[in-house]
Design an enzyme around this catalytic site. Sequence first.
Site, short mmCIF file in Angstrom:
data_model
loop_
_atom_site.label_atom_id
_atom_site.label_comp_id
_atom_site.label_asym_id
_atom_site.label_seq_id
_atom_site.Cartn_x
_atom_site.Cartn_y
_atom_site.Cartn_z
N SER A 114 0.84 -1.19 0.00
CA SER A 114 0.00 0.00 0.00
C SER A 114 0.88 1.26 0.00
O SER A 114 1.67 1.45 -0.93
CB SER A 114 -0.97 -0.06 1.19
OG SER A 114 -1.99 0.90 1.07
N ASP A 173 -9.74 -5.69 -4.30
CA ASP A 173 -9.29 -4.52 -3.56
C ASP A 173 -10.05 -3.28 -4.01
O ASP A 173 -9.96 -2.86 -5.16
CB ASP A 173 -7.78 -4.33 -3.79
CG ASP A 173 -7.14 -3.33 -2.84
OD1 ASP A 173 -7.87 -2.53 -2.22
OD2 ASP A 173 -5.90 -3.35 -2.73
N HIS A 205 -7.95 -5.53 0.04
CA HIS A 205 -6.75 -4.74 0.27
C HIS A 205 -5.77 -5.45 1.20
O HIS A 205 -4.56 -5.29 1.06
CB HIS A 205 -7.12 -3.38 0.84
CG HIS A 205 -6.00 -2.39 0.84
ND1 HIS A 205 -5.34 -2.01 -0.31
CD2 HIS A 205 -5.40 -1.72 1.86
CE1 HIS A 205 -4.40 -1.13 -0.01
NE2 HIS A 205 -4.40 -0.94 1.29
#
Length: 296
Positions: A96, A220, A248
């Site tokens: 991320s 995601d 995610h």
Amino acid sequence: MPSAPLNGIDVVFDDTGGDGEPVLLVNGTGATRTAWRAHQTPALAAAGYRVIAPDNRGIPPNALPPGGITLEAMAADLAALIEHLDLPPCRVVGFSLGASIVGELCTTRPELVAQAVLMAGRARVDTFGDAVARAAADLYDSGATVPASHEAVFRALCYLSPHTLRDPRAVRDWLDVFTYAQAATGPGVRAQYEAMRGVDQLPRYATLDVPLLCIGFADDVMIPAAASREIADTVPGARYTEIERCGHYGHLERPAEVNAAMLDFFARRPGAVRPEAVRTAAGRGESPRTSGRGAA
């Protein structure tokens, strides 16, 4: 819990030690180094790697660090830690926001990186991603306290796959985790949310010369898999892998598949850990699908 005074902050990190080839794990917004301990650190250590996982600036005790909280500053912290521990060149994994930090490291200090893995990475923020950052900043600025039950449900909807949410046992476990293991907060985390706003790393990625694996998570909603594929399509020779039935938090929802993809990529480096050790360490799970430029 080792730490090192670097760039005006006290960088706190986990380190499995040993003489294995080093892998640096870099987490996302509001997440600490401890999240890697459940799945990725054990798999990497079992495959013979030395695993180092630092907290990014913005996480206490570095909530208001000198130099601010930017991709450039966080990448500089990684570079300083790599040099402090005498690791280069090493493998670096980012998730991320951590993927963007690792991408910044690869473009500014490529000599420190032997291989890089970007999980749920993006080179630029889309409309929804910008709205998430803005909403997180607004919530912090309001001073409002959100009930733990509400926070848990919100995080489940944002971070998990619908397949997980439809599994009664799995969703109960995740709601317990989200309820009782609160995410980090404070001014540093607020600043982490702002770190990607207005950033476009894609033009520099086109000149990147670091062996790269991009991993997208099919369900995601926070950083769509297409954003990870975009990086892989831009970086010369990059590989792309998409993991099904996860959101995610794909590396926590489908750790066996994610670990297998990562370890297989590492094993392709000359002199890397033997493939049989990779298979043992990755654990059970089907081999992930690969596609895109440079996929095997």
